[in-house]
Every structure is written in C-alpha cells, then in structure tokens.
Design a protein around this motif. Structure first.
Motif, PDB file in Angstrom:
ATOM      1  N   UNK A 138       0.869  -1.014   0.099  1.00 17.15           N
ATOM      2  CA  UNK A 138       0.087   0.006   0.010  1.00 17.15           C
ATOM      3  C   UNK A 138       1.075   1.079  -0.116  1.00 17.15           C
ATOM      4  N   UNK A 139       1.781   1.255   1.039  1.00 14.27           N
ATOM      5  CA  UNK A 139       2.871   2.359   0.766  1.00 14.27           C
ATOM      6  C   UNK A 139       4.035   1.961   0.154  1.00 14.27           C
ATOM      7  N   UNK A 140       4.261   1.018  -0.520  1.00 13.91           N
ATOM      8  CA  UNK A 140       5.519   0.621  -1.142  1.00 13.91           C
ATOM      9  C   UNK A 140       6.290   1.445  -1.582  1.00 13.91           C
ATOM     10  N   UNK A 141       5.668   2.714  -2.355  1.00  9.08           N
ATOM     11  CA  UNK A 141       6.311   3.285  -3.356  1.00  9.08           C
ATOM     12  C   UNK A 141       6.976   4.456  -2.380  1.00  9.08           C
ATOM     13  N   UNK A 142       6.385   4.628  -1.302  1.00  9.60           N
ATOM     14  CA  UNK A 142       6.739   5.840  -0.480  1.00  9.60           C
ATOM     15  C   UNK A 142       7.644   5.743   0.726  1.00  9.60           C
ATOM     16  N   UNK A 143       7.314   4.383   1.178  1.00  6.34           N
ATOM     17  CA  UNK A 143       7.799   3.856   2.378  1.00  6.34           C
ATOM     18  C   UNK A 143       8.783   2.582   2.296  1.00  6.34           C
ATOM     19  N   UNK A 144       9.669   2.076   3.338  1.00 12.94           N
ATOM     20  CA  UNK A 144      10.157   0.899   3.416  1.00 12.94           C
ATOM     21  C   UNK A 144       9.631   0.041   4.298  1.00 12.94           C
ATOM     22  N   UNK A 145       9.175  -1.197   3.857  1.00 13.35           N
ATOM     23  CA  UNK A 145       8.378  -2.195   5.068  1.00 13.35           C
ATOM     24  C   UNK A 145       9.566  -2.696   5.875  1.00 13.35           C
ATOM     25  N   UNK A 146       9.370  -2.746   7.155  1.00 14.44           N
ATOM     26  CA  UNK A 146      10.495  -3.196   7.884  1.00 14.44           C
ATOM     27  C   UNK A 146       9.672  -3.843   9.189  1.00 14.44           C
ATOM     28  N   UNK A 147       9.231  -5.136   8.946  1.00 11.03           N
ATOM     29  CA  UNK A 147       8.345  -5.771  10.076  1.00 11.03           C
ATOM     30  C   UNK A 147       9.202  -6.252  11.152  1.00 11.03           C
ATOM     31  N   UNK A 148       8.574  -6.046  12.247  1.00 13.73           N
ATOM     32  CA  UNK A 148       9.247  -6.684  13.204  1.00 13.73           C
ATOM     33  C   UNK A 148       8.904  -8.063  13.725  1.00 13.73           C
ATOM     34  N   UNK A 149       9.749  -8.901  13.949  1.00 10.62           N
ATOM     35  CA  UNK A 149       9.484 -10.331  13.796  1.00 10.62           C
ATOM     36  C   UNK A 149       8.370 -10.721  14.815  1.00 10.62           C
ATOM     37  N   UNK A 150       8.550 -10.174  16.143  1.00  8.20           N
ATOM     38  CA  UNK A 150       7.477 -10.419  17.033  1.00  8.20           C
ATOM     39  C   UNK A 150       6.283 -10.091  16.927  1.00  8.20           C
ATOM     40  N   UNK A 151       6.154  -8.856  16.229  1.00  7.48           N
ATOM     41  CA  UNK A 151       4.700  -8.260  16.001  1.00  7.48           C
ATOM     42  C   UNK A 151       4.103  -9.357  14.851  1.00  7.48           C
TER      43      UNK A 151
END
Length: 242
Positions: A138-151
């Motif tokens: 959804x925000x891939x063009x403007x933001x970087x997805x950095x998912x926390x493993x625990x969440x």
C-alpha cells in the motif's frame, strides 16, 4: 455435597495433567525446530515484500528472537495438542451423556481437528497472501516495509487461531444438535445477534484493517448459514400439533 463432586474434581485434575504433559512435550519439540516453523509462518510476508525495495523483517529488542521462539513454540504446541484437548474434554463430559452419545468422541475429535486445520489453512493460504500483499505494498512506493518479527508472528498466529476456532462452528453445531440442545429454529432466531457477534469477533481477532475483518466475517457468516442447515438435518424443529 463435597463428597459427590470429589470424583469429578479428581477426574478433571487427571485429565488436565495429561493435557499439560502432552502440551509440554510438544512445546519442547516445537522449540527445537522453531526456526523452520518461523520461516514457514513468515513466507507469505517475504513473498509480499518481494515487490518492494529494501523491505525486510527485523528485531529491535535483544531478547525479541528468543521470545519469538517461545511464542511460536507455545502456539505450535497448542495446534498439535488440539486432538488431545478435544478428546479429554469430551471424555470429561461423557458421564453425563447417553451411551450412544458417548460413542461420538472419535467423530468429535476427528472433525474438530480437521475443521480447525481447515480454518488455519484458509488464513495462511488465502488471507495471508492477499492481505499481506495489499498492506505491505500500500505504501511501498513511499515507505520501506520493516516488519518486527515479534509483531508479525503475533498477528499471523492470532489470525490463524482465530480462523481455526471460527471454522469449528459447524462441528459444534452438529454435536449440539445431535445432543438435542439446538435446532434450526434456535439458530434462525439467534441469527441477528450472531451477525453482530461475528463482526465483533472479527474485529477483535484480526488486525485493525477492513480487509482482514471482512476476510474473517464473510466465512463466519457462511459457516453460520451452513450450521443452520446442519441443525435442520440433524435436529429439525418439531412442528407443533394442535
């Protein structure tokens, strides 16, 4: 009075001990292979992140990987011990049933386990690929997805268990109807309340986005309709005769 319930308390304690021992053994086994389980759980997210640049899964706390391993092992042990849990639950209530009803233990355990797996699989193979792709990109063009493993693990496992429990509805309905506790008329009259409850459950058990909530609510509504049909076949409402 106390003497009368002592045998029931003793039986309950005995069955709880068996469940806990089974759970603990499965927890240890799951902890040994937690990394493999994690990679399987995270696969839909990794696939979704392929379309975005510099996206990755991270941890920001020193003990986060260890606590994630514990969480994965606990949930895996719950999944794996479900047949044992269902078996001992049925055997505990069996003394209050008729002889022909007591024989339903195997179908109860079998179909209860199967439907839970079907629900969890529906979440993993249908909801995850679509939902994660939509949310991450959804925000891939403007933001970087950095998912926390625990969440991520917490959300993924929560959704899978939520769908697993939701898919138990037809099984529960069948056995309640078989025991004469519900009819199709009962479920029809409760339908308006069930719809509200379904959307509340979907909101509680899924992330706060419309897609995830609808992805759970829609199958639940269909399963409730199926449950009405099951009750109609197994224990239809008797027509009153004047």
């Amino acid at each position: 009075m106390l003497e009368e319930i002592k045998p029931h308390i003793a039986e309950l304690r005995s069955r709880l001990i068996k469940i806990v021992v089974t759970f603990f053994i499965l927890f240890i086994l799951a902890f040994v292979v937690w990394k493999d389980i994690f990679l399987w759980i995270a696969k839909p997210a990794f696939e979704a992140m392929k379309d975005t640049s510099s996206s990755e899964m991270i941890f920001t706390n020193l003990v986060e990987p260890f606590m994630t391993a514990i969480r994965i092992s606990l949930y895996t042990a719950f999944f794996a011990s479900l047949p044992v849990l269902l078996y001992h639950t049925w055997k505990f209530i069996a003394p209050g049933l008729y002889d022909h009803e007591k024989k339903l233990v195997i179908p109860f355990v079998l179909f209860g386990t199967i439907m839970f797996i079907v629900g969890a699989a529906f979440a993993y193979y249908i909801v995850f690929p679509i939902g994660f792709k939509v949310m991450i990109n959804f925000g891939g063009k403007d933001f970087v997805a950095m998912l926390k493993i625990s969440e991520y693990v917490s959300v993924a496992l929560k959704i899978m268990i939520g769908f697993g429990i939701a898919f138990e509805l037809p099984v529960v309905t069948y056995f309640l109807a078989k025991l004469g506790l519900v009819t199709d008329k009962t479920l029809k009259e409760f339908a308006r309340y069930a719809i509200v409850i379904i959307f509340i459950v979907a909101a509680v058990l899924t992330p706060p986005d419309l897609f995830s909530q609808m992805a759970m609510a829609a199958p639940l509504l269909l399963l409730y309709g199926l449950s009405i049909l099951i009750a109609k076949v197994v224990n239809p409402e008797k027509e009153e005769t004047e």
